[in-house]
Scaffold this motif. Structure first.
Motif, mmCIF file in Angstrom:
data_model
loop_
_atom_site.group_PDB
_atom_site.id
_atom_site.type_symbol
_atom_site.label_atom_id
_atom_site.label_comp_id
_atom_site.label_asym_id
_atom_site.label_seq_id
_atom_site.Cartn_x
_atom_site.Cartn_y
_atom_site.Cartn_z
ATOM 1 N N THR A 196 0.945 -1.099 -0.004
ATOM 2 C CA THR A 196 -0.196 0.057 -0.066
ATOM 3 C C THR A 196 0.912 1.348 -0.091
ATOM 4 O O THR A 196 0.463 2.173 -0.638
ATOM 5 N N ALA A 197 2.046 1.031 0.928
ATOM 6 C CA ALA A 197 3.024 2.317 0.755
ATOM 7 C C ALA A 197 3.507 2.744 -0.491
ATOM 8 O O ALA A 197 3.697 3.854 -0.919
ATOM 9 N N GLN A 198 3.861 1.581 -1.263
ATOM 10 C CA GLN A 198 4.402 1.821 -2.583
ATOM 11 C C GLN A 198 3.469 2.416 -3.450
ATOM 12 O O GLN A 198 3.868 3.266 -4.307
ATOM 13 N N ILE A 199 2.211 2.269 -3.367
ATOM 14 C CA ILE A 199 1.225 2.778 -4.247
ATOM 15 C C ILE A 199 1.068 4.054 -3.963
ATOM 16 O O ILE A 199 1.076 5.225 -4.744
ATOM 17 N N VAL A 200 0.818 4.274 -2.479
ATOM 18 C CA VAL A 200 0.486 5.918 -1.915
ATOM 19 C C VAL A 200 1.450 6.586 -2.144
ATOM 20 O O VAL A 200 1.239 7.765 -2.774
ATOM 21 N N LEU A 201 2.661 6.093 -1.748
ATOM 22 C CA LEU A 201 3.947 7.219 -1.561
ATOM 23 C C LEU A 201 4.409 7.594 -3.059
ATOM 24 O O LEU A 201 4.801 8.712 -3.147
ATOM 25 N N THR A 202 4.424 6.462 -4.103
ATOM 26 C CA THR A 202 4.982 7.018 -5.228
ATOM 27 C C THR A 202 3.834 8.040 -5.847
ATOM 28 O O THR A 202 4.285 8.815 -6.649
ATOM 29 N N ARG A 203 2.853 7.588 -5.742
ATOM 30 C CA ARG A 203 1.894 8.746 -6.220
ATOM 31 C C ARG A 203 2.148 10.277 -5.755
ATOM 32 O O ARG A 203 1.934 11.298 -6.442
ATOM 33 N N LEU A 204 2.211 10.237 -4.594
ATOM 34 C CA LEU A 204 2.390 11.537 -3.792
ATOM 35 C C LEU A 204 3.780 12.059 -4.336
ATOM 36 O O LEU A 204 3.949 13.356 -4.577
ATOM 37 N N LEU A 205 4.728 11.177 -4.313
ATOM 38 C CA LEU A 205 6.162 11.932 -4.700
ATOM 39 C C LEU A 205 6.025 12.064 -6.280
ATOM 40 O O LEU A 205 6.786 13.139 -6.691
ATOM 41 N N ALA A 206 5.348 11.571 -6.869
ATOM 42 C CA ALA A 206 5.286 11.936 -8.424
ATOM 43 C C ALA A 206 4.751 13.252 -8.644
ATOM 44 O O ALA A 206 4.898 13.909 -9.693
ATOM 45 N N SER A 207 4.049 13.854 -7.687
ATOM 46 C CA SER A 207 3.273 14.985 -7.816
ATOM 47 C C SER A 207 4.285 16.380 -7.379
ATOM 48 O O SER A 207 3.796 17.479 -7.648
ATOM 49 N N VAL A 208 5.420 16.113 -6.736
ATOM 50 C CA VAL A 208 6.316 16.743 -6.372
ATOM 51 C C VAL A 208 7.180 17.154 -7.485
ATOM 52 O O VAL A 208 7.961 16.186 -8.184
ATOM 53 N N GLY A 265 12.058 -2.225 -11.822
ATOM 54 C CA GLY A 265 10.945 -2.825 -11.636
ATOM 55 C C GLY A 265 10.726 -3.416 -10.181
ATOM 56 O O GLY A 265 9.758 -4.020 -10.025
ATOM 57 N N VAL A 266 11.716 -3.128 -9.407
ATOM 58 C CA VAL A 266 11.588 -3.401 -8.033
ATOM 59 C C VAL A 266 11.040 -2.229 -7.200
ATOM 60 O O VAL A 266 11.325 -1.056 -7.405
ATOM 61 N N ALA A 267 10.162 -2.827 -6.156
ATOM 62 C CA ALA A 267 9.217 -1.683 -5.566
ATOM 63 C C ALA A 267 10.260 -1.399 -4.285
ATOM 64 O O ALA A 267 10.197 -1.744 -3.096
ATOM 65 N N LEU A 268 10.997 -0.109 -4.392
ATOM 66 C CA LEU A 268 12.014 0.162 -3.511
ATOM 67 C C LEU A 268 11.116 0.673 -2.117
ATOM 68 O O LEU A 268 11.675 0.381 -1.082
ATOM 69 N N LEU A 269 9.986 1.595 -2.460
ATOM 70 C CA LEU A 269 9.452 2.017 -1.250
ATOM 71 C C LEU A 269 8.746 1.053 -0.243
ATOM 72 O O LEU A 269 8.765 1.053 0.838
#
Length: 231
Positions: free
Chosen positions: A119-131, A196-200
């Motif tokens: 869940t963190a991978q999905i949520v955090l990447t979306r937030l960081l992509a907006s920065v 392709g690795v979910a680092l977050l």
């Protein structure tokens, strides 16, 4: 962060360390998780034939669309190599943890930490992509148990004899303990970086596991009825 006493810092790997009061402790929980991995992998193949594998096993945004994938994605894998690598890591990091806690707690830990990491991978990447200026792309979907595996590694490192023993000998301020845990999480995450690795997910999984290990979240009472913890 309070220093653990030496009586509360040992990892008991004895097969018979359980008691009726604390519940059975056994490494069989690792084999059970591996069996679920294999079963889900077979089901993935069958659902892929009719084009619905993603609906059942890939965690994708929006999370509310297929909420069951928050859990099912933890046990799914993107190919045989992915399954084997996560399975081997589960054995290495999960075996000592499983032998020092109950089967129910081990299974709950794997499911919850894996779901949290995904869940963190999905949520955090979306937030960081907006920065602006951050080269981060939103994750289109995740699957795999690596978040839970990293949580087991974090738990093992934070709750073992060496880290607890050092904590009992040296008065480490809470801020420094937190900094060390975060530094370890970053180091482990960078070490596993590849396309392709979910680092977050790896980072969050390790961090959650380390915090749980420091708090002895999976600890069970000793067989003599005292409150000394084993892990």
């Amino acid at each position: 962060m309070a220093r653990p006493s030496t009586s509360q810092s040992t990892i008991d790997l004895r097969p018979d360390a359980g008691s009726e009061e604390s519940g059975p402790r056994s490494s069989s929980a690792v084999l059970e998780v591996l069996a679920v991995f294999v079963l889900v992998f077979v089901i993935q193949g069958l659902t892929a034939l009719v084009g619905v594998m993603g609906t059942f096993f890939v965690l994708r945004p929006p999370l509310a669309a297929d909420p069951w994938t928050i859990v099912t994605s933890v046990y799914a894998h993107d190919g045989l190599g992915h399954l084997v690598s996560n399975g081997l890591a589960l054995i290495v990091f999960g075996w000592p943890v499983a032998r020092a806690t109950t089967r129910a707690r081990f299974h709950a830990f794997v499911a919850v930490t894996g779901a949290t990491a995904g869940t963190a991978q999905i949520v955090l990447t979306r937030l960081l992509a907006s920065v602006p200026l951050l080269p981060v792309a939103p994750s289109p979907g995740v699957l795999g148990a690596s978040g839970a595996v990293f949580a087991l590694l974090g738990y093992l490192l934070a709750s073992n004899r060496l880290s607890s023993g050092l904590g009992s000998l040296v008065d480490v301020p809470p801020w420094l303990s937190a900094l060390v845990v975060i530094g370890l999480a970053v180091a482990v995450t960078v070490a596993t970086a590849s396309p392709g690795v979910a680092l977050l997910a790896h980072f969050v999984g390790f961090l959650v596991g380390a915090v749980a290990g420091r708090a002895r979240l999976l600890a069970v009472g000793s067989s003599d009825g005292s409150d000394a913890t084993r892990i």
